[in-house]
Design a protein around this motif. Structure first.
Motif, short mmCIF file in Angstrom:
data_model
loop_
_atom_site.label_atom_id
_atom_site.label_comp_id
_atom_site.label_asym_id
_atom_site.label_seq_id
_atom_site.Cartn_x
_atom_site.Cartn_y
_atom_site.Cartn_z
N ILE A 242 -0.63 -8.59 -8.85
CA ILE A 242 -0.89 -7.21 -8.44
C ILE A 242 -1.18 -7.16 -6.95
O ILE A 242 -1.96 -7.97 -6.43
CB ILE A 242 -2.07 -6.61 -9.22
CG1 ILE A 242 -1.83 -6.70 -10.73
CG2 ILE A 242 -2.31 -5.16 -8.81
CD1 ILE A 242 -2.98 -6.20 -11.57
N SER A 243 -0.57 -6.21 -6.26
CA SER A 243 -0.84 -5.98 -4.84
C SER A 243 -1.65 -4.70 -4.69
O SER A 243 -1.28 -3.66 -5.26
CB SER A 243 0.46 -5.86 -4.05
OG SER A 243 1.21 -7.04 -4.12
N ILE A 244 -2.76 -4.77 -3.96
CA ILE A 244 -3.58 -3.59 -3.69
C ILE A 244 -3.16 -3.03 -2.33
O ILE A 244 -3.26 -3.72 -1.31
CB ILE A 244 -5.08 -3.92 -3.70
CG1 ILE A 244 -5.50 -4.49 -5.06
CG2 ILE A 244 -5.92 -2.70 -3.36
CD1 ILE A 244 -6.96 -4.89 -5.14
N LEU A 245 -2.72 -1.77 -2.32
CA LEU A 245 -2.18 -1.15 -1.11
C LEU A 245 -2.96 0.08 -0.72
O LEU A 245 -3.52 0.78 -1.59
CB LEU A 245 -0.72 -0.76 -1.33
CG LEU A 245 0.24 -1.81 -1.91
CD1 LEU A 245 1.59 -1.17 -2.20
CD2 LEU A 245 0.39 -2.98 -0.95
N THR A 246 -3.01 0.34 0.56
CA THR A 246 -3.48 1.64 1.05
C THR A 246 -2.25 2.52 1.27
O THR A 246 -1.12 2.03 1.24
CB THR A 246 -4.26 1.47 2.35
OG1 THR A 246 -3.43 0.82 3.33
CG2 THR A 246 -5.51 0.62 2.14
N SER A 247 -2.48 3.80 1.50
CA SER A 247 -1.35 4.73 1.59
C SER A 247 -0.37 4.38 2.71
O SER A 247 0.84 4.55 2.56
CB SER A 247 -1.88 6.16 1.80
OG SER A 247 -2.68 6.22 2.97
N ASN A 248 -0.88 3.85 3.82
CA ASN A 248 0.02 3.52 4.93
C ASN A 248 0.71 2.17 4.77
O ASN A 248 1.48 1.75 5.62
CB ASN A 248 -0.75 3.53 6.26
CG ASN A 248 -1.89 2.54 6.29
OD1 ASN A 248 -2.27 2.01 5.24
ND2 ASN A 248 -2.44 2.29 7.45
N GLN A 249 0.43 1.46 3.65
CA GLN A 249 1.08 0.17 3.40
C GLN A 249 2.18 0.26 2.36
O GLN A 249 2.94 -0.70 2.19
CB GLN A 249 0.03 -0.85 2.93
CG GLN A 249 -0.97 -1.26 3.98
CD GLN A 249 -2.01 -2.23 3.43
OE1 GLN A 249 -2.37 -2.16 2.25
NE2 GLN A 249 -2.48 -3.13 4.27
#
Length: 614
Positions: free
Chosen positions: A541-548
């Motif tokens: 699983i990759s945890i992303l922010t909106s700009n990523q």
């Protein structure tokens, strides 16, 4: 007798002839003007781009023609006619040249400053034949053959050791490499130089045993102990792992394995590599050396008696990112000479066979050329996109080139959340199941791993979940201890920098989380490859922010990897309140400040001692 007859123009007949000629000239000129006007209108309709230029050319020439016509003086009418026809021809030639220029511009040539409407052709890269036409290895690990099929290909001692370690069948990559290395052994007996071999297969597909088994099988028949095989790996943890595997399968034979990676002192490693005889000569104590690049170079330069001249195998396992160490390898093993009859006869020591193993093998011919490969061959696993057994392998091979491989048993996901709630999202993912699975979390730096390990440890302390960290900031001894505890289950969640991402095999890892998005696709492939190994299921699983999100999408798309839509984690603010997130953040700040004070005091104390000694 008159030599010349001079006709005078006084008569009426001559006047009429002149008039007639003048009228014809005027008619001819009018016809030319008419054609020019028609051509002008035609040009305006067919191409608006050159309208201004063509109109200015025509108008200019017409103006000049009119001026010439009005200023015709007493020249005779034949001269007038020739001038008019020449001027009209110039105008016609100018227009025809403009037509030709347009044709050229539209067909073959690019004119700078002019917009091009023609669709550009896609330029496809031309790969070397060995890269464009690889040997195919099945990515389905369940298709491997049982050990009974290798009685005539492997020594019975190796087969028995495999059975003792619970191995009932070999994976496809192992089967392919054993068959290929047996062929190379026969070629070597006939005096041929063996072809170098590249293997690009998913992480966890059994690449280590793929070279350990055939190399031990061939080297066990040697008579004199010399370093015959060198295995180069990028990090200490991976080197130690391969060393243990090599020792296990070399145990029943007379082969000796040495490790040079910095896990023990340099002097201890020297004692394990060579010994000095009573005659003052140095002899090798090992047949196989497992090394990291930096430590290997140190021993080549500083350890007397350590020689690689008799190499037969040079294994580059996930160590293809940097090739600086290769220049310290002696010839002809570093880069074999050109193959011809003279070189075969004069080359006393044949070049070592290079075997390159990677889950992210570079497709860049320039980078691969630095490895000095000799007539290489590529073995690769095809990521089948269709479950139908009648898959077109030729099509899949073409689709593979440039593709990074991952195990079929791996499930890949991505979740999006606000930056301030990333630790909360991580805790929620870890505790989403009733049973806490062995979890490996990756960050982009050792400092980030340290802070996150403290915070997550505080948040999970009430659930009796042990959290620890692993990064380059720890000493080799500390890293080994932490890794052993994680393997044994004493640590449930291990937060690491990319020190563990490349090649290290940790049994039982069910969940891998990329807390920080890796900078490159290769980092992503190696991270997710820590789970879903050896045919067992796993989740990454990759945890992303909106700009990523866009960067993540581009990264996986560029690698031709299929991926599902990014998920949204809801109600993180409510979940943060339930686990007292803000309270634990304040505790983290206090812990970090106290650690900084201790480090500063330690540095001051060391300076005082140093000053006192001087």
């Amino acid at each position: 007798m008159e030599l010349f007859i001079v006709n005078r123009c006084d008569g009426d007949d001559n006047v009429e002839d002149d008039k007639k000629t003048k009228d014809q000239s005027q008619d001819h000129l009018s016809e030319l003007f008419k054609k020019i006007e028609e051509r002008k209108k035609l040009k305006e309709k067919t191409s608006k781009k050159f309208k201004t230029n063509e109109t200015s050319i025509v108008d200019k020439n017409l103006k000049n023609l009119s001026l010439k016509n009005n200023t015709i003086n007493d020249d005779n009418d034949d001269t007038k006619k020739i001038k008019l026809e020449n001027d009209a021809s110039d105008i016609k030639l100018t227009l025809e040249n403009n037509d030709d220029d347009k044709k050229i511009k539209n067909d073959d040539f690019m004119v700078l400053g002019v917009a091009q409407n023609k669709k550009r052709q896609i330029v496809k890269r031309v790969l070397p034949k060995w890269l464009a036409n690889p040997e195919i290895i099945s990515a389905n690990l369940s298709t491997g053959l049982s050990l009974d099929n290798f009685d005539d290909k492997l020594d019975i001692k190796l087969i028995n050791t495999l059975k003792l370690n619970g191995v009932e069948k070999l994976f496809p990559v192992q089967e392919s490499l054993i068959n290929w290395m047996n062929k190379c052994k026969n070629d070597r007996k006939m005096g041929y130089w063996p072809r170098d071999t590249c293997v690009s297969a998913p992480t966890g597909s059994g690449k280590t045993l793929a070279y350990v088994l055939p190399i031990i099988d061939q080297l066990q028949q040697r008579f004199v102990r010399e370093v015959r095989c060198l295995v180069v790996l990028p990090v200490k943890e991976l080197a130690l792992q391969v060393f243990k595997v090599m020792q296990t399968y070399a145990g029943p034979t007379d082969l000796r394995v040495g490790l040079v990676s910095g896990t023990v002192s340099f002097e201890t490693e020297q004692m394990n590599l060579v010994k000095k005889t009573q005659n003052g000569e140095y002899i090798s104590k090992v047949d196989i050396v497992i090394a990291t690049p930096g430590r290997l170079v140190d021993h080549i330069e500083k350890t007397k008696g350590f020689s690689l001249l008799n190499l037969e195998f040079l294994i580059i396992d996930e160590a293809d990112r940097t090739t600086e160490w290769l220049k310290y390898i002696p010839e002809p093993h570093r880069s074999p000479p050109l193959l011809n009859i003279k070189n075969i006869k004069s080359c006393k020591i044949p070049p070592a066979q290079k075997l390159l193993f990677s889950a992210t093998l570079s497709q860049d011919p320039e980078k691969l050329s630095r490895l000095g490969l000799f007539q290489p061959i590529l073995f690769t696993s095809v990521v089948i996109t269709d479950r139908d057994e009648d898959v077109d392998l030729d099509k899949e091979v073409g689709d593979f080139i440039g593709r990074y491989t991952s195990p079929q048993e791996l499930t890949e996901r991505a979740v999006e959340c606000q930056p301030e709630y990333k630790p909360v999202a991580l805790v929620k993912l870890i505790t989403s199941e009733d049973k806490i699975e062995k979890t490996l979390v990756f960050t982009n730096s050792g400092e980030s791993a340290h802070r996150l390990a403290i915070l997550v440890g505080l948040l999970l302390s009430q659930k009796n979940i042990i959290v620890d960290e692993l990064s380059a900031q720890l000493s080799p001894k500390q890293r080994t201890e932490v890794l052993d505890k994680f393997k044994n289950g004493q640590i449930q969640v291990l937060i690491s920098s990319d020190a563990l991402a490349r090649g290290v095999d940790i049994a039982g890892v069910k969940l891998v989380v990329s807390y920080d998005l890796p900078k490159h696709i290769k980092g992503y492939i190696h991270r997710v490859g820590r789970t879903g190994r050896a045919g067992l299921p796993g989740t990454a699983i990759s945890i992303l922010t909106s700009n990523q999100v866009s960067a993540y999408t581009r990264m996986l798309t560029s690698a031709h990897k299929a991926f599902s839509a990014v998920e949204q984690i809801q109600s993180l603010d409510t979940y943060a309140e339930s686990i007292d997130y803000q309270l634990h953040v304040e505790k983290l700040k206090d812990i970090i400040e106290n650690q900084a004070i201790k480090v500063a005091d330690k540095i001051k104390s060391a300076k005082r001692k140093h000053t006192a000694k001087n």
